[in-house]
Design a protein around this motif. Structure first.
Motif, PDB file in Angstrom:
ATOM      1  N   VAL A 147      79.535 -20.456 110.980  1.00 17.55           N
ATOM      2  CA  VAL A 147      80.703 -19.618 110.714  1.00 17.55           C
ATOM      3  C   VAL A 147      80.576 -19.099 109.288  1.00 17.55           C
ATOM      4  CG1 VAL A 147      83.226 -19.531 110.526  1.00 17.55           C
ATOM      5  CG2 VAL A 147      82.152 -20.929 112.304  1.00 17.55           C
ATOM      6  N   THR A 148      80.823 -17.816 109.114  1.00 14.04           N
ATOM      7  CA  THR A 148      80.762 -17.195 107.793  1.00 14.04           C
ATOM      8  C   THR A 148      82.044 -16.415 107.533  1.00 14.04           C
ATOM      9  OG1 THR A 148      79.649 -15.228 108.672  1.00 14.04           O
ATOM     10  CG2 THR A 148      78.246 -16.986 107.837  1.00 14.04           C
ATOM     11  N   ALA A 149      82.263 -16.090 106.268  1.00 16.97           N
ATOM     12  CA  ALA A 149      83.423 -15.282 105.868  1.00 16.97           C
ATOM     13  C   ALA A 149      83.070 -14.563 104.582  1.00 16.97           C
ATOM     14  CB  ALA A 149      84.661 -16.149 105.673  1.00 16.97           C
ATOM     15  N   ALA A 150      83.786 -13.454 104.313  1.00 15.15           N
ATOM     16  CA  ALA A 150      83.414 -12.577 103.211  1.00 15.15           C
ATOM     17  C   ALA A 150      83.814 -13.111 101.850  1.00 15.15           C
ATOM     18  CB  ALA A 150      84.033 -11.191 103.410  1.00 15.15           C
ATOM     19  N   SER A 151      84.861 -13.917 101.770  1.00 13.95           N
ATOM     20  CA  SER A 151      85.370 -14.323 100.452  1.00 13.95           C
ATOM     21  C   SER A 151      85.733 -15.802 100.433  1.00 13.95           C
ATOM     22  CB  SER A 151      86.588 -13.483 100.065  1.00 13.95           C
ATOM     23  OG  SER A 151      87.641 -13.663 101.002  1.00 13.95           O
ATOM     24  N   ALA A 152      85.768 -16.352  99.221  1.00 14.44           N
ATOM     25  CA  ALA A 152      86.043 -17.783  99.054  1.00 14.44           C
ATOM     26  C   ALA A 152      87.407 -18.206  99.601  1.00 14.44           C
ATOM     27  CB  ALA A 152      85.917 -18.157  97.579  1.00 14.44           C
ATOM     28  N   PRO A 153      88.486 -17.413  99.437  1.00 16.82           N
ATOM     29  CA  PRO A 153      89.768 -17.850 100.014  1.00 16.82           C
ATOM     30  C   PRO A 153      89.710 -18.046 101.526  1.00 16.82           C
ATOM     31  CG  PRO A 153      90.149 -16.136  98.391  1.00 16.82           C
ATOM     32  CD  PRO A 153      88.665 -16.216  98.582  1.00 16.82           C
ATOM     33  N   VAL A 155      86.906 -18.853 103.235  1.00 11.87           N
ATOM     34  CA  VAL A 155      86.115 -20.078 103.405  1.00 11.87           C
ATOM     35  C   VAL A 155      86.996 -21.306 103.196  1.00 11.87           C
ATOM     36  CG1 VAL A 155      84.204 -21.438 102.456  1.00 11.87           C
ATOM     37  CG2 VAL A 155      83.940 -18.965 102.793  1.00 11.87           C
ATOM     38  N   ASP A 156      87.852 -21.249 102.177  1.00  9.51           N
ATOM     39  CA  ASP A 156      88.772 -22.368 101.911  1.00  9.51           C
ATOM     40  C   ASP A 156      89.768 -22.550 103.053  1.00  9.51           C
ATOM     41  OD1 ASP A 156      87.512 -22.757  99.490  1.00  9.51           O
ATOM     42  OD2 ASP A 156      89.026 -21.687  98.316  1.00  9.51           O
ATOM     43  N   ALA A 157      90.280 -21.446 103.603  1.00  7.58           N
ATOM     44  CA  ALA A 157      91.216 -21.527 104.724  1.00  7.58           C
ATOM     45  C   ALA A 157      90.550 -22.151 105.946  1.00  7.58           C
ATOM     46  CB  ALA A 157      91.760 -20.139 105.061  1.00  7.58           C
ATOM     47  N   LEU A 158      89.295 -21.809 106.184  1.00  5.98           N
ATOM     48  CA  LEU A 158      88.556 -22.414 107.284  1.00  5.98           C
ATOM     49  C   LEU A 158      88.352 -23.905 107.054  1.00  5.98           C
ATOM     50  CD1 LEU A 158      86.002 -19.527 107.795  1.00  5.98           C
ATOM     51  CD2 LEU A 158      87.458 -20.441 109.612  1.00  5.98           C
ATOM     52  N   ARG A 159      88.022 -24.259 105.823  1.00  6.59           N
ATOM     53  CA  ARG A 159      87.817 -25.676 105.511  1.00  6.59           C
ATOM     54  C   ARG A 159      89.104 -26.477 105.724  1.00  6.59           C
ATOM     55  NH1 ARG A 159      85.898 -25.057 100.742  1.00  6.59           N
ATOM     56  NH2 ARG A 159      83.743 -24.917 101.465  1.00  6.59           N
ATOM     57  N   ALA A 160      90.240 -25.873 105.397  1.00  7.63           N
ATOM     58  CA  ALA A 160      91.524 -26.540 105.614  1.00  7.63           C
ATOM     59  C   ALA A 160      91.791 -26.795 107.092  1.00  7.63           C
ATOM     60  CB  ALA A 160      92.654 -25.704 105.017  1.00  7.63           C
ATOM     61  N   LEU A 161      91.161 -25.995 107.955  1.00 10.98           N
ATOM     62  CA  LEU A 161      91.286 -26.192 109.399  1.00 10.98           C
ATOM     63  C   LEU A 161      90.197 -27.095 109.952  1.00 10.98           C
ATOM     64  CD1 LEU A 161      92.103 -22.504 110.427  1.00 10.98           C
ATOM     65  CD2 LEU A 161      93.704 -24.426 110.282  1.00 10.98           C
ATOM     66  N   GLY A 162      89.365 -27.651 109.062  1.00 13.26           N
ATOM     67  CA  GLY A 162      88.304 -28.546 109.492  1.00 13.26           C
ATOM     68  C   GLY A 162      87.032 -27.851 109.917  1.00 13.26           C
ATOM     69  N   ILE A 163      86.856 -26.594 109.501  1.00  9.75           N
ATOM     70  CA  ILE A 163      85.676 -25.817 109.891  1.00  9.75           C
ATOM     71  C   ILE A 163      84.877 -25.471 108.644  1.00  9.75           C
ATOM     72  CG2 ILE A 163      84.862 -23.659 110.933  1.00  9.75           C
ATOM     73  CD1 ILE A 163      87.589 -23.762 112.524  1.00  9.75           C
ATOM     74  N   GLU A 164      83.636 -25.910 108.569  1.00  5.81           N
ATOM     75  CA  GLU A 164      82.789 -25.576 107.439  1.00  5.81           C
ATOM     76  C   GLU A 164      82.230 -24.164 107.630  1.00  5.81           C
ATOM     77  OE1 GLU A 164      82.231 -27.126 104.525  1.00  5.81           O
ATOM     78  OE2 GLU A 164      83.844 -28.437 105.246  1.00  5.81           O
ATOM     79  N   ALA A 165      82.331 -23.357 106.583  1.00  3.14           N
ATOM     80  CA  ALA A 165      81.873 -21.963 106.660  1.00  3.14           C
ATOM     81  C   ALA A 165      81.081 -21.618 105.417  1.00  3.14           C
ATOM     82  CB  ALA A 165      83.069 -21.022 106.803  1.00  3.14           C
ATOM     83  N   GLN A 166      80.279 -20.585 105.523  1.00  8.12           N
ATOM     84  CA  GLN A 166      79.494 -20.094 104.399  1.00  8.12           C
ATOM     85  C   GLN A 166      79.992 -18.715 103.993  1.00  8.12           C
ATOM     86  OE1 GLN A 166      75.211 -20.752 104.596  1.00  8.12           O
ATOM     87  NE2 GLN A 166      75.465 -21.943 106.470  1.00  8.12           N
ATOM     88  N   ARG A 167      79.949 -18.440 102.724  1.00  8.39           N
ATOM     89  CA  ARG A 167      80.421 -17.156 102.197  1.00  8.39           C
ATOM     90  C   ARG A 167      79.305 -16.120 102.309  1.00  8.39           C
ATOM     91  NH1 ARG A 167      80.067 -14.453  97.393  1.00  8.39           N
ATOM     92  NH2 ARG A 167      81.831 -13.124  96.818  1.00  8.39           N
ATOM     93  N   VAL A 168      79.588 -15.034 103.022  1.00  7.10           N
ATOM     94  CA  VAL A 168      78.656 -13.905 103.134  1.00  7.10           C
ATOM     95  C   VAL A 168      79.471 -12.626 102.973  1.00  7.10           C
ATOM     96  CG1 VAL A 168      76.970 -12.682 104.536  1.00  7.10           C
ATOM     97  CG2 VAL A 168      77.122 -15.178 104.687  1.00  7.10           C
ATOM     98  N   PRO A 169      79.539 -12.059 101.771  1.00  6.09           N
ATOM     99  CA  PRO A 169      80.287 -10.818 101.573  1.00  6.09           C
ATOM    100  C   PRO A 169      79.610  -9.647 102.277  1.00  6.09           C
ATOM    101  CG  PRO A 169      79.081 -11.385  99.590  1.00  6.09           C
ATOM    102  CD  PRO A 169      78.916 -12.542 100.529  1.00  6.09           C
ATOM    103  N   LEU A 170      80.413  -8.730 102.804  1.00  2.74           N
ATOM    104  CA  LEU A 170      79.894  -7.493 103.387  1.00  2.74           C
ATOM    105  C   LEU A 170      79.772  -6.474 102.268  1.00  2.74           C
ATOM    106  CD1 LEU A 170      81.956  -7.322 106.702  1.00  2.74           C
ATOM    107  CD2 LEU A 170      79.601  -8.122 106.387  1.00  2.74           C
TER     108      LEU A 170
END
Length: 381
Positions: A147-153, A155-170
């Motif tokens: 799972v990836t996301a464009a910005s740190a906030p 990624v943090d929201a995903l982590r709060a849901l128990g999902i580890e994600a990596q930051r990949v900006p578009l």
């Protein structure tokens, strides 16, 4: 590699209208060295297929869209196997991508790029407003290999849901949108620009009320609010009610070529969104040498205070104060523009392509290793 990308749209035949420039830049770069098939769920109402940016676009169309999208991916896989299935945006896109990948025993990736993780009940927006959406995201995101996301906030929201994600900006395509050095303000009224569809999540009422505060304080400015109007003239009427009709224009949608001169003429980008994973326009403004003030979402949170200025969501007074303060401090405005451009250039479209390609290689290696281990296991007697 042969790649399947699942998108809601943004890949119109024209290449200019109803497109998402950052996605086109990514697709074009991936297609240079890979076979790319894009499965667009809702680009057009009727099914269709065309070539764009070096990729094959499979438009699924209306009616049983998710089932037919999965079937289309499986049919193309039978012609020649895919290596990876990736969703850009979660929701229906991730459900299609992960389900198809599971059926085909392929690795899957999901890039969270919209409102999938929020529940803004006041404006009926967000993937977590209802239990079905929350259940879908919980299951699908946990089933994805990456799972990836464009910005740190985000990624943090995903982590709060128990999902580890990596930051990949578009990132921005620097060939189509070339860098322009930050420059000093010219004389006359300040030139402000806002680029977004006119809709509830972009919260243009807060933007207009902030502009009314600035006008009442005596600041001379002109604002261009660029974007498709989905609110049937509500924002234009609000601007009239606030007495802003002589200092605010609504030019509507603009292509990238049409937008660029307005962006280059701007002293400041202003955004007022209730939620963003980016926004992409912050990066585009930074590449064009324009600093930004906006609400505390996405990249604004990451970049503040050195490379952007952010204020609380929905606070028109704070937004007006931040705009006025930055326009009154030219050295700070130019320092912010330089810092923003440095960040945007470091995370351009080529960077996005490299990051995703590294993830593709990683999940494919893991998949092959798992298959090999599974093959070594002897059945019990």
């Amino acid at each position: 590699m042969k790649l399947a990308l699942v998108l809601p749209g943004g890949v119109d035949r024209s290449g200019e209208f109803r497109v998402i420039p950052a996605l086109l830049a990514l697709i074009e770069r991936l297609a240079r060295t890979h076979e790319v098939h894009v499965f667009a769920l809702h680009q057009e109402a009727a099914p269709g297929r065309w070539e764009l940016a070096g990729a094959s676009i499979h438009n699924i169309g209306s009616g049983w869209t998710r089932w037919r999208a999965i079937a289309a991916i499986r049919a193309e896989h039978r012609r020649a196997p895919f290596d990876v299935v990736q969703a850009i945006f979660s929701g229906s896109c991730s459900l299609v991508a992960v389900a198809a990948a599971r059926l085909l025993r392929l690795p899957s990736l999901v890039h969270v790029a919209g409102g999938e993780l929020v529940a803004l009940h006041a404006i009926d927006y967000g993937g977590r407003r209802k239990w079905k959406g929350r259940l879908r995201e919980a299951c699908v995101l946990r089933a994805a290999d990456v799972v990836t996301a464009a910005s740190a906030p985000i990624v943090d929201a995903l982590r709060a849901l128990g999902i580890e994600a990596q930051r990949v900006p578009l990132g921005v395509d620097l060939q189509a949108w070339p860098p322009l050095a930050p420059r000093a303000r010219r004389g006359g009224p300040a030139r402000l620009i806002h680029v977004a569809s006119l809709n509830r999540v972009k919260d243009q009422p807060t933007l207009l009320r902030a502009l009314a505060v600035l006008r009442n304080a005596g600041l001379a400015f002109h604002m261009d609010i660029v974007g498709v109007d989905t609110l049937q003239g509500e924002m234009q009427e609000l601007a009239r009610q606030l007495g802003l009709e002589h200092c605010v224009d609504f030019p509507g949608f603009m292509t990238q070529r049409e937008l660029r001169p307005l962006m280059e003429a701007a002293d400041l980008l202003v955004m007022s969104s209730l939620h963003e994973t980016g926004p992409l326009v912050l990066l585009e403004a930074a590449v064009a040498g324009v600093p930004a003030v906006g609400t505390a979402v996405g990249h604004f949170v990451e970049w503040s205070p050195a490379a952007a200025c952010c204020v609380p969501v929905g606070d028109a007074g704070a937004l007006a104060e931040a705009i006025g303060a930055l326009l009154a401090d030219e050295p700070r405005r130019q320092r912010m523009a330089e810092a923003a451009q440095h960040r945007a250039l470091a995370e351009d479209a080529d960077c996005t392509r490299r990051l995703f390609e590294a993830l593709y290689r990683h999940v494919c290696t893991d998949a092959r290793a798992s298959a090999g281990l599974a093959g070594d296991v002897k059945p019990k007697p």
